[in-house]
Enzyme design. Structure first.
Site, PDB file in Angstrom:
ATOM      1  CG  HIS A 138      -2.006  -1.106   0.996  1.00 57.03           C
ATOM      2  ND1 HIS A 138      -3.499  -0.334   0.633  1.00 57.03           N
ATOM      3  CD2 HIS A 138      -2.240  -1.984   2.118  1.00 57.03           C
ATOM      4  CE1 HIS A 138      -3.985  -1.277   0.376  1.00 57.03           C
ATOM      5  NE2 HIS A 138      -3.245  -2.838   1.060  1.00 57.03           N
TER       6      HIS A 138
ATOM      7  CE  LYS B  33     -14.460   5.813   1.075  1.00 56.76           C
ATOM      8  NZ  LYS B  33     -12.886   5.844   1.990  1.00 56.76           N
TER       9      LYS B  33
ATOM     10  CB  THR C 255     -10.367   3.955  -0.962  1.00 53.42           C
ATOM     11  OG1 THR C 255     -10.192   4.555   0.063  1.00 53.42           O
ATOM     12  CG2 THR C 255     -10.009   3.320  -1.653  1.00 53.42           C
TER      13      THR C 255
ATOM     14  CE  LYS D 173      -2.751  10.171   3.552  1.00 52.15           C
ATOM     15  NZ  LYS D 173      -2.934   9.705   2.169  1.00 52.15           N
TER      16      LYS D 173
ATOM     17  CE  LYS E 264      -6.101  13.171  -0.686  1.00 51.23           C
ATOM     18  NZ  LYS E 264      -6.565  11.217  -0.742  1.00 51.23           N
ATOM     19  NE  ARG E 265      -2.666   7.627   6.465  1.00 51.34           N
ATOM     20  CZ  ARG E 265      -0.657   7.393   6.042  1.00 51.34           C
ATOM     21  NH1 ARG E 265      -0.150   7.483   6.741  1.00 51.34           N
ATOM     22  NH2 ARG E 265      -0.322   6.645   4.821  1.00 51.34           N
TER      23      ARG E 265
END
Length: 919
Positions: free
Chosen positions: A398, A706, A702, A597, A591-592
């Site tokens: 991942h 969504k 993901t 990110k 998101k975390r």
């Protein structure tokens, strides 16, 4: 006969009479009697539901049935759902075992499940009936849903993906088990302190009963740690054997959450292990007054499953996290082998019984653990054991970030699991024997591919071990798999050319559209005149013909506004902040919190936009597109940089939101304690979502899927699943910016050689200067963030900043053209069929696991009774009279009560046979 003998004879006779009188009934085991008594399914009409709810209020909780209160009603309602799932689960497992089907066993350190009740009610198609039943008690079902707390079993995308997979496996009738840990407190409950900092609090989610979890007190497995290794000679083979003697044991207790499929009776199981001590209390210590010491072993055991991802910055944290990982796989493998042997199958059949998927590197210890069991307990040869091990396991990677590829110190493993370290060394030695034969570069290839790395410390590379010990390795998006094959694991791919495959992630449409956005679900169903899309998301492609339809666009826009109003109310209630709604862009990044990110780039762009507005006159301000920027996510407790980013976001938010010159033109909102439930509120309300990771860093993502599914447009980089969303929804319907992953190394190298500050655009230099002036709090708080950006800028924020803010401008100008915006939104959703976890699981089943759907049978005629080997009755005993009994029973019963009735039928036939024999 003497007088004494006569008396003894009478006594013996009286004892015999007492023995006979004690047993009033003939003891006779009837194998199908229990099945017959279990046979009726629970009634599902609203009156039956009301009776069942009241029963649980009185007998399970117990509560005063005269005064209903909402939380008690939630619990009682949930227990009625659990009752149904227990019945369906019983039947499902019985059928799987009868058919001896191969099963997928998914091992994950986390499962981010979200609330359970709504999802279960929808999957069982009982929502309308429960609405009617609860209305009679004065409650709306929607309010009862809100009483549920999210289970603290996961944190990020890894856990949410696993939860989506469980839903799909059950829905599409795949035989499967999930395995994980039942955390007492999960990660943590996040709040924001007075200085904008993240505050971590204990998430006490189990303070009240969790009705959907079945504690299995009868399944308790001893798990060992530490100890020594015994070497001995096998009497049969005369070969050297080893046996591990752990010096410390704990108990793994099973806790089951039953997973219903949508539109099917198949119900699979998520088995979660909780850790208990061998001895709850050291009574000797307690008696001596050492009350703390008496409970020490219990506390040590409970710590193993107390918290998800214990902070491993210190040695004690590392040891606890490693214990946690071994505890998970040891208990799981014991359970899988137990179930195998219950079917009277041999250990050699394990790869045909279970396909075990390692979800990232956390469960990698399963490889040496299975090898140990096969060698030391089942007494197989090395070649036999290694062949079974490789054919059993497959591994999902991942991440490509080096720091996220787990490496554990050899010293730690040798201390905690001495036999496993010995086996890892043996695996490595045998593997490197093959590599040395092809290594033509003075041992460089051997060094790179060794499972044990000799650097600042001697470390075991867990991803390397997972690759060597599995028969398949998969990435989770096209770009990610290519990076694995061609960069990160290039040497392994060259050595194992057929081992690496791609399976792009997906999300379940049941939760992420049908449940969380019921108004949009209803609009899609009524427009397509079918709800088949809930089961097969490819049907959404039919929406393309409505994308330009004005009436459909207006309905689509109305639903979006409806969901935005719900979020608006939530922000007012929770944060006491007023935000606009109509004609305001809701721009969301959830998101975390992580440097790659790039939430930092998001907040820097917010500062830029803020000062742009500050420079405008009143006429110019009237033309500004109003926007609210939402950010949500948790930072790991030990990740100090991420925590600084959260603090900066909150300082920026405080300044902007309280500036009267800005008003409602722009707001920055940080939403604390991000969860599945919060995501279910945010995602349907989103106009544009941000997925702006540094290219090549995000394996898939993901949440982007969504958002698209719910009509939210993507603002993102050319990374992860963004690329596949562009491919399926159309590049013109995505706001993409930035460079490709192949270009990133060159940019990073320039930053190192020339200095990131020297290459940074003036606009970003100006923003960093404003932060350094103390506009958003004490500069010392954020100096580390600023120095990293000025120095090497590892995540190329400076390089991407201008393309990013230009694309943000494009988002805002496009939003001012409603027809274009809504057409893009609808087309994005129409192209999201590919993003379903149903497609993902089908690929896993076909490419990796080798499993097939096994739906519970529909009993519609006497030919379909499916008498299995577990029944004592033989078909030849059934005459026409008994066939007529079967036909009548089938005719009298409801279609949803089909499979369980077979046992009742069989029992009645057996009773008829007994009568015939007596006659």
């Amino acid at each position: 006969m003497s007088n004494n003998e006569e008396k003894q004879k009478k006594i013996n006779k009286l004892v015999e009479e007492l023995e006979r009188s004690k047993q009033k009934y003939k003891i006779e085991k009837k194998p199908l009697l229990v099945e017959n008594l279990l046979s009726p399914y629970l009634g599902s009409d609203f009156k039956n539901l009301q009776k069942q709810i009241v029963y649980h209020l009185e007998h399970t909780l117990p509560r005063n049935t005269k005064t209903f209160e909402s939380f008690g009603t939630y619990l009682a309602t949930s227990y009625t759902i659990r009752d149904r799932l227990l019945q369906l689960s019983h039947d499902t497992q019985k059928y799987y075992n009868e058919k001896k089907v191969k099963q997928a066993c998914y091992i994950s350190i986390e499962y981010l499940m979200g609330r359970f009740l709504r999802n279960a009610v929808l999957n069982l198609n009982l929502e309308e009936k429960y609405e009617q039943a609860l209305a009679g008690f004065g409650y709306a079902l929607e309010d009862i849903y809100d009483e549920e707390q999210d289970p603290a079993l996961g944190n990020g995308g890894l856990g949410r993906l696993a939860a989506c997979f469980l839903d799909t496996l059950a829905t599409h009738n795949y035989p499967a088990w999930g395995y994980g840990l039942r955390y007492n407190y999960g990660l943590f409950r996040q709040s924001i302190g007075s200085e904008g900092e993240q505050v971590e609090k204990t998430d006490v989610w189990l303070q009240f009963p969790y009705p959907f979890m079945v504690e299995n007190h009868f399944l308790r497995i001893p798990i060992g740690f530490y100890g020594s290794i015994e070497t001995y000679v096998d009497e049969k083979t005369k070969g050297t054997r080893f046996k591990w003697h752990p010096s410390e044991y704990v108990i793994a207790q099973a806790n089951d959450i039953l997973i219903p499929g949508y539109g099917t009776d198949n119900t699979n199981t998520l088995r979660l292990w909780s850790c208990r001590p061998i001895e709850e209390l050291d009574f000797d210590k307690f008696s001596l007054g050492d009350f703390k010491g008496a409970s020490e072993k219990r506390l040590d055991a409970e710590n193993i499953t107390n918290v998800l991802y214990p902070n491993d910055n210190e040695v004690a944290g590392k040891e606890l996290r490693f214990k946690q990982q071994y505890f998970l796989v040891a208990a799981t493998l014991h359970d899988i082998i137990r179930r195998l042997k219950e079917q009277k199958r041999t250990i050699y059949e394990l790869p045909d019984f279970a396909a075990v998927q390692l979800n990232d590197t956390h469960p990698t210890l399963a490889i040496p653990e299975l090898l140990r069991i096969l060698l030391d307990e089942e007494m197989l040869t090395w070649d036999e054991a290694w062949d079974i091990t490789q054919r059993t396991f497959s591994y999902t990677n991942h991440t490509i970030l080096p720091e996220a590829l787990e490496r554990w110190p050899v010293k730690l493993i040798s201390h905690l699991l001495p036999r496993h370290m010995q086996l890892i060394e043996a695996i490595n030695w045998k593997f490197l024997e093959k590599i040395r034969k092809i290594d033509k570069n003075n041992g460089e290839l051997t060094k790179k591919m060794s499972l044990i790395e000799n650097s600042w410390d001697t470390l075991v590379r867990m991803a390397w071990l997972a690759i060597v010990g599995s028969h398949k390795v998969n990435g989770v998006s096209g770009i990610h798999t290519n990076i694995l094959k061609n960069i990160v694991f290039q040497d392994f791919h060259s050595f194992y050319p057929n081992k690496f495959v791609n399976v792009t992630n997906g999300v379940t449409p049941r939760r992420w559209l049908h449940a969380c956005n019921p108004q949009l679900s209803e609009l899609i169903t009524s427009t397509l005149k079918s709800n088949d899309w809930i089961y097969d998301l490819s049907h959404l492609s039919k929406l393309r013909e409505y994308a330009g339809n004005e009436d459909f666009q207006l309905k689509w826009a109305a639903i979006k506004l409806f969901n935005k109003k719900k979020l608006q109310k939530y922000v007012k209630k929770e944060l006491n902040i007023e935000i606009g709604c109509k004609d305001v862009i809701y721009d969301i990044q959830i998101k975390r919190i992580h440097e790659y990110k790039r939430q930092l780039m998001n907040v820097l762009a917010s500062i830029h936009f803020y000062f742009q507005i500050k420079k405008m006159n009143e006429e110019e301000k009237k033309k500004v597109q109003r926007r609210v920027s939402f950010i949500a996510g948790k930072a790991a407790p030990g990740y100090l940089v991420a925590k600084k980013i959260i603090k900066l976001i909150n300082h920026v938010s405080k300044v902007i939101n309280n500036d009267p010159e800005i008003g409602d033109l722009f707001k920055v909102i940080y939403l604390p304690n991000y969860s599945v439930t919060l995501a279910e509120l945010l995602i349907p309300a989103t106009d544009v979502s941000e997925h702006i990771s540094t290219p090549g860093c995000e394996a898939s993502g993901t949440s982007n899927m969504k958002f698209v599914l719910n009509g939210g447009l993507i603002l993102g980089t050319l990374d992860g699943a963004n690329l596949e969303i562009m491919e399926n929804s159309g590049e013109e319907n995505v706001f993409a910016f930035g460079i490709t992953s192949k270009e990133v190394p060159e940019v990073k190298q320039r930053n190192i050689e020339q200095g990131a500050w020297n290459l940074m655009p003036e606009e970003l230099q100006e923003i960093l200067g404003i932060i350094e002036e103390g506009k958003f709090g004490e500069v010392d708080e954020f100096r580390g963030l600023l120095e990293e950006l000025k120095g090497v800028d590892r995540y190329i924020t400076g390089h991407d900043f201008i393309p990013y803010i230009k694309e943000l401008d494009n988002v805002m100008s496009t939003y001012q053209n409603p027809q274009k915006w809504w057409k893009m939104s609808i087309l994005g959703c129409a192209g999201s069929g590919w993003l379903s976890s149903d497609r993902t699981i089908k690929e896993y089943a076909e490419k990796i696991w080798g499993i097939k759907p096994c739906p519970l049978p529909k009993i519609e005629s006497e030919k379909e009774l499916g008498f299995g080997s577990s029944f004592t009755l033989k078909e030849k005993q059934i005459d026409q009279k008994k066939v007529n009994i079967i036909k009548k029973l089938i005719k009298d019963q409801k279609t949803t009560e089909r499979f369980r009735r077979v046992y009742s039928i069989m029992y009645q036939i057996e009773e008829e046979n007994e009568k015939d024999e007596k006659n």
